[in-house]
Design a protein around this motif. Sequence first.
Motif, PDB file in Angstrom:
ATOM      1  N   LEU A  90     -48.243 -93.208  45.376  1.00 14.05           N
ATOM      2  CA  LEU A  90     -47.386 -93.796  44.343  1.00 14.05           C
ATOM      3  C   LEU A  90     -47.540 -93.049  43.023  1.00 14.05           C
ATOM      4  O   LEU A  90     -46.556 -92.785  42.330  1.00 14.05           O
ATOM      5  CB  LEU A  90     -47.713 -95.275  44.158  1.00 14.05           C
ATOM      6  CG  LEU A  90     -46.809 -96.048  43.170  1.00 14.05           C
ATOM      7  CD1 LEU A  90     -45.355 -96.004  43.636  1.00 14.05           C
ATOM      8  CD2 LEU A  90     -47.275 -97.487  43.032  1.00 14.05           C
ATOM      9  N   ILE A 135     -45.334 -99.424  48.801  1.00 13.87           N
ATOM     10  CA  ILE A 135     -45.888-100.726  48.414  1.00 13.87           C
ATOM     11  C   ILE A 135     -46.395-101.467  49.647  1.00 13.87           C
ATOM     12  O   ILE A 135     -47.509-102.035  49.650  1.00 13.87           O
ATOM     13  CB  ILE A 135     -44.836-101.577  47.672  1.00 13.87           C
ATOM     14  CG1 ILE A 135     -44.447-100.916  46.340  1.00 13.87           C
ATOM     15  CG2 ILE A 135     -45.366-102.987  47.437  1.00 13.87           C
ATOM     16  CD1 ILE A 135     -45.572-100.714  45.367  1.00 13.87           C
ATOM     17  N   PHE A 144     -52.925-102.748  46.942  1.00 14.48           N
ATOM     18  CA  PHE A 144     -51.868-103.266  46.077  1.00 14.48           C
ATOM     19  C   PHE A 144     -51.838-104.792  46.124  1.00 14.48           C
ATOM     20  O   PHE A 144     -52.286-105.406  47.100  1.00 14.48           O
ATOM     21  CB  PHE A 144     -50.502-102.715  46.487  1.00 14.48           C
ATOM     22  CG  PHE A 144     -50.291-101.260  46.136  1.00 14.48           C
ATOM     23  CD1 PHE A 144     -51.061-100.636  45.173  1.00 14.48           C
ATOM     24  CD2 PHE A 144     -49.310-100.524  46.775  1.00 14.48           C
ATOM     25  CE1 PHE A 144     -50.867 -99.290  44.852  1.00 14.48           C
ATOM     26  CE2 PHE A 144     -49.100 -99.186  46.458  1.00 14.48           C
ATOM     27  CZ  PHE A 144     -49.882 -98.571  45.500  1.00 14.48           C
ATOM     28  N   VAL A 153     -42.601-106.771  44.312  1.00  8.89           N
ATOM     29  CA  VAL A 153     -43.446-105.762  43.667  1.00  8.89           C
ATOM     30  C   VAL A 153     -42.677-104.450  43.540  1.00  8.89           C
ATOM     31  O   VAL A 153     -42.731-103.776  42.505  1.00  8.89           O
ATOM     32  CB  VAL A 153     -44.753-105.543  44.453  1.00  8.89           C
ATOM     33  CG1 VAL A 153     -45.561-104.399  43.835  1.00  8.89           C
ATOM     34  CG2 VAL A 153     -45.584-106.817  44.468  1.00  8.89           C
ATOM     35  N   SER A 154     -41.944-104.095  44.572  1.00  6.32           N
ATOM     36  CA  SER A 154     -41.154-102.873  44.547  1.00  6.32           C
ATOM     37  C   SER A 154     -40.123-102.921  43.418  1.00  6.32           C
ATOM     38  O   SER A 154     -39.934-101.939  42.683  1.00  6.32           O
ATOM     39  CB  SER A 154     -40.446-102.681  45.893  1.00  6.32           C
ATOM     40  OG  SER A 154     -39.633-101.540  45.876  1.00  6.32           O
ATOM     41  N   VAL A 157     -41.842-102.487  40.132  1.00  5.51           N
ATOM     42  CA  VAL A 157     -42.169-101.074  39.938  1.00  5.51           C
ATOM     43  C   VAL A 157     -40.934-100.325  39.422  1.00  5.51           C
ATOM     44  O   VAL A 157     -41.022 -99.496  38.505  1.00  5.51           O
ATOM     45  CB  VAL A 157     -42.673-100.445  41.256  1.00  5.51           C
ATOM     46  CG1 VAL A 157     -42.643 -98.915  41.177  1.00  5.51           C
ATOM     47  CG2 VAL A 157     -44.075-100.929  41.569  1.00  5.51           C
ATOM     48  N   ALA A 187     -48.168-102.328  40.268  1.00  2.15           N
ATOM     49  CA  ALA A 187     -48.484-102.434  41.698  1.00  2.15           C
ATOM     50  C   ALA A 187     -49.774-103.194  41.963  1.00  2.15           C
ATOM     51  O   ALA A 187     -50.029-103.623  43.090  1.00  2.15           O
ATOM     52  CB  ALA A 187     -48.564-101.043  42.317  1.00  2.15           C
TER      53      ALA A 187
END
Length: 203
Positions: A90, A135, A144, A153-154, A157, A187
């Motif tokens: 990431l 993720i 994460f 979460v994605s 981000v 994350a």
Amino acid sequence: MTDTASPRRIRKDAAANRLGLLTAAAHTLAHDPTASIDTIARAAGLSRRALYGHFDDRDALVRELIASGAERFNAIAEGVDDSGPAPVVLARLALALWEGAAHVQFAAAIALDDIHVGDTATVLVPLRRRVLRIIERGRDEGTFRTDLSAVTVSRLVEEAARTVITRLDGSRPDAADVAARAILGVAGLGWREADTVLGSLRP
């Protein structure tokens, strides 16, 4: 020979003019976000009429600029090394995308503003899928956060990346690290963990 060569030359000239328009638009809008279609045409060395031969209006030109930039980001993401733990991947992705965005930060900012972000998100589907996979991988590894769904979460981000690209001063010497730290933090990594990850990527 002349009859067959002429159409090819015309097509080649048209492609060059279109590319010149997009390049001129990116540079012109970087200096003046409200630049008119006439100003952009002049910067490209073309007439207003010639510009309208390629794009119906200013919005169509901006949309093309956004699409070409988004495709570049997809290509950058595709080329990022996938080896190592998810936080490293990431961070590697964040650094690569920042490097790509830093050279065209204004164009990226336009692509990610409230007016155009919907269209941009559609073009960036390959990149968004890549982020989601990273993720999910990090959650499986236990690196994460798991208090929120992987999809959420994605998306967070993505929003962090959007904020960094549109707000962070690209001339800062530590801009790339700041961008990566912001994304790693969303994350679920602490700042010390982020520092360790970034340290592992430095020569």
